[in-house]
Scaffold this active site. Structure first.
Site, short mmCIF file in Angstrom:
data_model
loop_
_atom_site.label_atom_id
_atom_site.label_comp_id
_atom_site.label_asym_id
_atom_site.label_seq_id
_atom_site.Cartn_x
_atom_site.Cartn_y
_atom_site.Cartn_z
N CYS A 6 0.81 -1.23 0.00
CA CYS A 6 0.00 0.00 0.00
C CYS A 6 0.84 1.27 0.00
CB CYS A 6 -0.95 -0.01 1.19
SG CYS A 6 -2.15 -1.36 1.14
N CYS A 34 -11.65 0.80 4.53
CA CYS A 34 -11.72 1.45 3.23
C CYS A 34 -12.15 0.45 2.16
CB CYS A 34 -10.39 2.09 2.87
SG CYS A 34 -9.11 0.90 2.40
#
Length: 393
Positions: free
Chosen positions: A82, A213
């Protein structure tokens, strides 16, 4: 000699749900063209390019750029989970600061599938196996990998400091209020803490679905150059990188028994410390922050890792409104990963785009008044953390 590095141009396309976006080739090329146009340069000026993505074949970066131009420049593909987008930014920054190049491109994109992230490689050791083993005894077996790690980290904070689940719900609701003013965000509906608490339970007492998310598709890009190059060619040199650090996990990740370190708390804190020392500027001087809120739990942990509040002080920080407009800092004015979306390879460069626009005074309804110093935090488990400080002249 270290050359001053400026962010001459940024670009980002609207993020979308999986299945609703263009292919990565189209998204990536669009973001690159936007950044080039914002900088006022043609692709032929770019001397190096760094492409970030996680879910794609080798040389996907070249495939994107070949639709923009074919000039034979070095193209380096980056996968750091990420933190991929800001890792590309880190490498671009190094190329300029070292004098190896005068103007470079960093861009990221992701074309994701719906649902929890899974791996296509089940015939070999997984990079996150040691992380999974650390929390195996405290996490229900059916909980997906990322939720296991960040949920365990949030649970650790709850146990250590008595943080209630409602605090994470308040963080998620704040993200929705910010995203309502961002036309590029994938989720723009305002929700309340009560909505978050009442949503589907993913881990009883630890996580509801809205605290995580969503998988997202999108792309973003940035053009970096030396101050000398900007001045010579009349490019915008107002926003520059005052400090940047990339760190990986230290021994505390597996040796401390502190679940917060599985989510990158230690390496985020170390990166922030390096940046504050490099820039000669502390957290108290920062105006606006874009941080890695893949889960509401990680946003709270990161407040403390970055020194925005004391360790154990995040609940009070949230309740005082010091993470939003009118408070001490404005955190994730874009809506963050929770509402703006998290196309993994693009995330770090989308954060960069938001902060550069904030410092330029071009963030429209999201504008943080008088913003001059901005801080970016992007973390990938397995692991890498990148913290970047931007300043405006």
């Amino acid at each position: 000699m270290t050359h001053k590095v400026v962010v001459a141009g940024v670009g980002m396309i609207p993020f979308k749900k999986p299945g609703q976006s263009d292919p990565y080739t189209v998204m990536g090329a669009q973001a690159v063209r936007l950044a080039l146009a914002d900088a006022g340069v043609g692709y032929e000026s770019i001397q190096q390019a760094y492409a970030s993505y996680v879910f794609g074949d080798s040389t996907s970066g070249q495939r994107v750029l070949y639709d923009v131009g074919m000039t034979g420049i070095p193209v380096i593909n980056v996968n750091n989970n990420c933190a991929s987008g800001s890792t590309a930014l880190f490498l671009a920054n190094q190329a300029i600061a070292s004098g190896m190049a005068d103007i470079v491109l960093a861009f990221g994109f992701e074309q994701m599938n719906p649902g929890a992230i899974t791996t296509p490689w089940n015939d070999r050791p997984a990079p996150l196996d040691p992380f999974q083993a650390q929390c195996a005894d405290i996490v229900p077996a059916e909980v997906p990998t990322a939720l296991r790690l960040f949920g365990a980290a949030g649970q650790e904070h709850m146990k250590r400091f008595g943080t209630p689940l409602e605090t994470f719900a308040k963080i998620r609701a704040k993200a929705s209020r910010h995203a309502a003013n961002n036309p590029l965000a994938v989720f723009r509906k305002v929700i309340t803490p009560e909505d978050v608490m009442a949503d589907q339970v993913m881990w009883p007492g630890i996580m509801t679905r809205l605290m995580a998310c969503p998988p997202t598709c999108g792309a973003a890009a940035a053009v970096l150059c030396s101050e000398a190059y900007a001045n010579k060619h009349g490019l915008d040199s107002r926003v520059w990188i005052a400090g940047q650090a990339l760190t990986t996990d230290g021994p505390e990740t597996f040796n401390s028994g502190d679940m917060r370190h599985l989510a990158g708390f230690g390496m985020s804190r170390a990166a922030a410390g390096k940046v504050y020392e490099m820039a000669g500027i502390g957290a108290e001087d920062v105006d606006v922050v874009e941080l890695h809120d893949c889960f509401a739990q990680n946003e709270l942990l990161t407040y403390e890792a970055l020194g925005l509040c004391p360790e154990g002080g995040a609940e009070k920080f949230v309740d005082a409104g010091d993470n939003t407009y009118g408070g001490r800092y404005v955190v994730n004015p874009s809506g963050g990963l929770l509402s703006k979306g998290h196309p993994i390879g693009a995330t770090g460069l989308a954060q960069c785009t938001e902060l550069v626009q904030q410092l330029r005074g071009r963030a429209e309804q999201r504008q943080v008044e008088g913003a001059r110093i901005a801080l970016q935090h992007n973390v990938g488990i397995g692991g890498a953390a990148v913290v970047t400080m931007y300043r405006k002249d």
